[in-house]
Structure formats: C-alpha cells, structure tokens
Design a protein around this motif. Structure first.
Motif, short mmCIF file in Angstrom:
data_model
loop_
_atom_site.label_atom_id
_atom_site.label_comp_id
_atom_site.label_asym_id
_atom_site.label_seq_id
_atom_site.Cartn_x
_atom_site.Cartn_y
_atom_site.Cartn_z
N GLU A 25 0.86 -1.19 0.00
CA GLU A 25 0.00 0.00 0.00
C GLU A 25 0.90 1.23 0.00
O GLU A 25 1.73 1.40 0.89
N ARG A 26 0.73 2.09 -1.01
CA ARG A 26 1.53 3.31 -1.06
C ARG A 26 1.00 4.29 -0.03
O ARG A 26 -0.21 4.50 0.09
N LEU A 27 1.90 4.89 0.71
CA LEU A 27 1.52 5.85 1.75
C LEU A 27 1.77 7.26 1.26
O LEU A 27 2.81 7.54 0.67
N ASP A 28 0.82 8.16 1.53
CA ASP A 28 0.96 9.56 1.12
C ASP A 28 1.80 10.37 2.10
O ASP A 28 2.43 11.34 1.72
N GLU A 29 1.79 9.96 3.36
CA GLU A 29 2.55 10.67 4.39
C GLU A 29 3.45 9.69 5.11
O GLU A 29 3.10 8.52 5.29
N SER A 63 10.14 10.27 -9.21
CA SER A 63 8.87 10.53 -8.53
C SER A 63 7.67 10.01 -9.32
O SER A 63 6.63 9.72 -8.75
N THR A 64 7.82 9.88 -10.64
CA THR A 64 6.71 9.35 -11.44
C THR A 64 6.82 7.85 -11.65
O THR A 64 5.87 7.23 -12.12
N GLU A 68 8.69 0.09 -5.93
CA GLU A 68 7.69 -0.49 -5.04
C GLU A 68 8.09 -1.91 -4.66
O GLU A 68 8.57 -2.66 -5.50
N ALA A 99 9.50 7.32 -1.79
CA ALA A 99 8.17 6.70 -1.82
C ALA A 99 8.09 5.79 -0.60
O ALA A 99 9.08 5.18 -0.21
N TYR A 101 5.84 2.73 1.51
CA TYR A 101 4.88 1.65 1.34
C TYR A 101 4.70 0.88 2.63
O TYR A 101 5.62 0.78 3.45
#
Length: 125
Positions: A25-29, A63-64, A68, A99, A101
């Motif tokens: 799960e990618r985390l935004d913060e 960043s793009t 993962e 990034a 996760y």
C-alpha cells in the motif's frame, strides 16, 4: 471435452503466473517510524510498523516511477529477499524522490529478521 475447455484452464494458470500483483500500500505521508531515516545515500530501507503487523518501506527513484516492493520471498529462517520494482510506466521523470509503502509482515516481530532489499542493502529488523 472440447479443445477450448482444455486450453482455457492452462491459459488462466499461465497468465496468473505472469502477473505481478503487489499487496503493498503506497503511503501519502511518512509514518513516524520512517521519519528521519532518509540518508544522503538514498538507499531503500524497511522498519516494523508500530503495531508489528506490517513492514514499512522507504525507497528512492523517479517521482513518477517509484520503486515499489513487489515480492517478498523467504530465503532462510527469518531471512527475506525483497524485489523492488519500478512502477509508473515507460516515461519517468529524471528526479529522485522518496516513496513509502506498507506491506503485511510475513513473520511476527520478536527474533531478529534479515531483509535483503537488493542493491547491496541488507537491513536487520
């Protein structure tokens, strides 16, 4: 039995074996456990989540097209190898960014765990 009835199950198994699904799960913060871990070398790292149910990964790449965690394999007793894979497509920006996760932990905390993140980076949790 028809030819299609024989071929269809084999095709489903073949395609399932090629899929590269991730339960990361990618985390935004950044959770508190990851704060302050980024070093000037920008090496990936992993830590336990506070509840001990997950591993938290910090990776660096475009960043793009972030790196993962895609696969965690047990290589030995409490020793794991993690495959980090670039995501996002064919065209990636030339910047480097973090990034984060969250991945379900394959073992419970307690005894030390060794995690090989590739790139010569081995972390002991």
């Amino acid at each position: 039995m028809t030819r299609a009835a024989l071929i269809l199950p084999a095709l489903v198994l073949l395609l399932a074996g090629c899929s590269s699904s991730s339960s990361a799960e990618r985390l935004d913060e950044a959770p508190p456990e990851l704060e302050g871990l980024a070093g000037p070398e920008m090496e990936p790292t992993v830590v336990w989540s506070e509840d001990g149910k997950s591993w938290l990964f910090l990776t660096f790449a475009s960043s793009t097209c972030p790196n993962e965690p895609r696969d965690i394999r047990e290589a030995g007793d409490r020793t794991f190898e993690v495959t980090l894979e670039s995501t996002g497509g064919v065209y990636c920006t030339a910047d480097i960014g973090p990034a984060m996760y969250k991945f379900p932990a394959p073992v419970s905390p307690g005894a030390p765990v060794t995690v090989d993140l590739g790139y010569g980076v081995i972390v002991t949790l």
